[in-house]
Every structure is written in C-alpha cells, then in structure tokens.
Scaffold this motif. Structure first.
Motif, PDB file in Angstrom:
ATOM      1  N   ARG A  48       0.825  -1.208   0.000  1.00  0.00           N
ATOM      2  CA  ARG A  48       0.000   0.000   0.000  1.00  0.00           C
ATOM      3  C   ARG A  48       0.861   1.261   0.000  1.00  0.00           C
ATOM      4  NH1 ARG A  48      -5.335  -0.438   1.359  1.00  0.00           N
ATOM      5  NH2 ARG A  48      -5.296   1.475   2.601  1.00  0.00           N
ATOM      6  N   ALA A  51       1.791   1.749  -3.534  1.00  0.00           N
ATOM      7  CA  ALA A  51       0.626   2.253  -4.270  1.00  0.00           C
ATOM      8  C   ALA A  51       0.287   3.695  -3.911  1.00  0.00           C
ATOM      9  CB  ALA A  51      -0.583   1.362  -3.993  1.00  0.00           C
ATOM     10  N   GLY A  52       0.770   4.162  -2.758  1.00  0.00           N
ATOM     11  CA  GLY A  52       0.420   5.508  -2.316  1.00  0.00           C
ATOM     12  C   GLY A  52      -0.799   5.551  -1.425  1.00  0.00           C
ATOM     13  N   LEU A  53      -1.318   4.386  -1.037  1.00  0.00           N
ATOM     14  CA  LEU A  53      -2.494   4.331  -0.167  1.00  0.00           C
ATOM     15  C   LEU A  53      -2.118   4.465   1.304  1.00  0.00           C
ATOM     16  CD1 LEU A  53      -4.363   1.398  -1.959  1.00  0.00           C
ATOM     17  CD2 LEU A  53      -4.641   3.869  -2.311  1.00  0.00           C
ATOM     18  N   PRO A  73      -1.584   8.624  -5.427  1.00  0.00           N
ATOM     19  CA  PRO A  73      -1.713   7.313  -6.086  1.00  0.00           C
ATOM     20  C   PRO A  73      -2.051   7.399  -7.570  1.00  0.00           C
ATOM     21  CG  PRO A  73      -2.802   7.285  -3.952  1.00  0.00           C
ATOM     22  CD  PRO A  73      -2.376   8.702  -4.185  1.00  0.00           C
ATOM     23  N   ARG A  76       1.019   7.856  -9.911  1.00  0.00           N
ATOM     24  CA  ARG A  76       2.176   6.966  -9.795  1.00  0.00           C
ATOM     25  C   ARG A  76       2.285   5.992 -10.967  1.00  0.00           C
ATOM     26  NH1 ARG A  76       3.595   5.598  -3.486  1.00  0.00           N
ATOM     27  NH2 ARG A  76       3.229   7.715  -2.700  1.00  0.00           N
TER      28      ARG A  76
END
Length: 365
Positions: A48, A51-53, A73, A76
């Motif tokens: 995550r 992913a940028g979460l 996200p 990216r």
C-alpha cells in the motif's frame, strides 16, 4: 515498465505501532517479486505504500527514476488488483474493463482496442457482454486482472488476489498469472501469505516477519539455505522438523534432546565450534529416509513412533513422535507403516540445518 526501489522505508502509525521497519530492496524492471509472511507481518502495508495508499513515515520510495513519497496514487502510474474483485455489478465485463480508461478521458476507439487486447490475453472474449453475477470466481478474478492490464501501467501490484478462490482455481490462476507475466514482461509486486504461491510465482521472494525483512532470495535458495529459523519453518509444506537439544561429540556428533533421546548426526553437517551448547536442528520431511539393510546403524539414525499415516497418492506423510518431539516424514508410496510401531529413519547427509536457538540465525558447518 519500471523498477521499484525502497531505501530504509519505515511505517509508523500515530499510536506508535511500527508496521514496517527499514525495508530496503529493489524490484527489477520486468521482475515478479513476491512479499510473503504471516498475517500482520507488514507485507500489505508495504504494498500500500508503493501504491500511495499509505504514507511513508521515513525512507525513500522510487518508481523508475522518480521519488514518489509525496506523489498521489493516481499519478504513480501503477495498477492494483485486490483480494476483493470489486467489480461493478450493473456493468458488463467490457464496461468493467474499460471504466477506468473512460474516467481518464480515453476516446471510445482507444478504450475498445485496449479492452479487446486484454480480453484476448485473458481469454475473456466470450464473456464481454456478461455481468459479474453470471461469472465464476476464476472468471471474475480474470476480469479484475484485465481491468489492471488495460491501464498498461509501469507497475502491477497484486494484494492476495487468489485468496477467495478454491484450491483448484487457485492453482489454475497461479499458472495464468505466471503466463501473463512472462508474456508481458511486466514489473509485478505480489503479496500473499501462502508460501506455495510465493514459491511457484516469485522470481525472488521477500520474507517478512513482524515488520522486518528476514531474507530476500530466489525461491529454491530460500528453501535450501534459509537465513534463520523463521524462514526455514515458514517455507515448506509440511513444515521443517525442528529438534532442540545439546550438541555433543561423544562417540561421534549427536544431539541430546531434553528428554534424553540421543540423535546421531553426520559429522560434516554440524558446526564443531558449538559442541556442548544448545542448538536447533532442522530436517525437512523429505530428508528423513527409511532405513533398511546396511543403513540400520548409520549416522543420523532414529526410530520414532508412528502416530498417523496420510497417503495422498504420489507420496505419504507420516506423523510420528520421537520421545516427546513431533516429526513428519514425506515418503514415497509403498508399504505403509503401522500406527504405534517404530519407523527406522535416517537423516539424509548434507541436508541438516543448524540454528542458534536464541537468535534463530543459521549456523554453518
């Protein structure tokens, strides 16, 4: 496609819980790398963060040549496949596949072309006009993969995508994902708690425990030369047998277990510097061999009591007890031992693993 690089990446939550501690590794351009470990080890948190979460608390995360710690996200250029299929039930397969592209402003012709390409790649051509309710679990998972595929991202992220499938479907989908990776040459990061998935899919595997990387290597290198006791017992089914005792050198090397049972060991398999100290000896089930004929007094000989015999066709799992210690052997099919009897076995030379019981690290002979 692009490489992914993590340098001392750390994740700390507001309550002070450290989910990931100092993760450093690189996913090469076009590589399928698997993050594996038990629940709560930090593997999904790592994914995550890529992913940028999840925000990165410390360290540097790169996708290609760009540092993406503060990149949203959507910017990216990654695509993610989740454990849940997350398909829109009112849309057809074709509409589900193309919906993300429509949101990004692609024209109708470009969307149709990419949807057709993904459908051919995943064998979905006959299903494009169906809705998710009319699909099997494996078909829905292929649609979820296709939705990521049409994006043509730099990196594919897969978070336990096969967990909701039954055993037969998981096996077939593993093969499909491996074929898809080989065909696309895509950079993929795959998260699973299933060590069989990790061993069969990964070109390299990152083994995690309690937020820390334990070992990174090719699947068989991890299996044959684990860095520590955690890796040794986590990879392999049935798990590695572990016996703890004192290493002695009287009348040849031996391990004296806590209940007084003495297990003779091959001299070349043990570190002589540890005589007189406690060690853990690991033996994989397939490296416990039946004795017979001239093997009766061989080094590594033992005769545990058979508890349960599990014939599974091409092999037999024999669950036994040596003193108070459980053991499992993987034997070829043939005459099955009787429960309650002693089964003469020996450890295959060169196949013992010795670990420090306090640190868990592997000790070389």
């Amino acid at each position: 496609m692009a490489a992914v690089q993590l340098e001392e990446v750390r994740k700390v939550y507001p309550d002070g819980f450290v989910a990931v501690e100092g993760a450093s590794f690189e996913v090469a351009d076009g590589e399928l790398l698997v993050l594996v470990g038990p629940s709560g080890c930090g593997k999904s948190t790592l994914l995550r963060m890529i992913a940028g979460l999840e925000a990165v608390s410390a360290g540097t995360l790169r996708i290609g040549d760009r540092v993406v710690n503060e990149v949203a996200p959507k910017d990216r250029d990654i695509a993610m496949v989740f454990q849940s299929y997350a398909l829109y039930p009112h849309m057809t397969v074709a509409e589900n596949l193309g919906f993300g592209l429509k949101l990004r402003g692609y024209d109708r012709a470009a969307v149709a072309e990419r949807v057709d390409d993904a459908a051919r790649t995943l064998g979905l051509e006959e299903l494009l006009q169906r809705r998710p309710a009319a699909l099997s679990g494996g078909q829905r998972q292929r649609v979820a993969l296709g939705r990521a595929l049409v994006r043509k991202p730099q990196v594919f992220l897969l978070d336990e995508p096969l967990s909701n499938l039954d055993a037969k479907l998981r096996m077939s989908m593993r093969v499909e994902i491996a074929r898809l990776h080989r065909r696309l040459g895509a950079t993929m990061v795959y998260v699973t708690h299933d060590q069989i998935e990790a061993m069969t899919l990964g070109q390299r595997i990152v083994v995690l425990d309690r937020g820390r990387i334990q070992q990174i290597d090719a699947p068989m290198a991890l299996y044959e030369k684990p860095a520590n006791l955690f890796v040794a017992t986590f990879l392999g089914s049935p798990a590695m047998n572990v016996l703890r005792g004192v290493l002695v050198s009287e009348d040849g090397p031996a391990l004296v277990l806590d209940d007084g049972t003495r297990l003779a060991l091959p001299a070349d398999d043990v570190p002589g510097s540890r005589f007189g100290t406690r060690v853990d000896i690991g033996i994989r089930p397939e490296h416990l061999l039946r004795r017979g004929g001239g093997d009766e007094g061989g080094a590594g000989g033992l005769a545990p009591t058979v508890d349960v015999v599990e014939p599974v066709g091409n092999e037999v799992f024999v669950n036994m007890t040596l003193g108070t210690h459980p053991l499992v052997a993987r034997l070829p099919p043939g005459e099955l031992p009787e429960p309650g009897t002693g089964l003469p076995l020996r450890a295959a030379p060169g196949r013992l693993h010795v670990f420090d019981p306090e640190s868990g690290r592997r000790l070389e002979p």
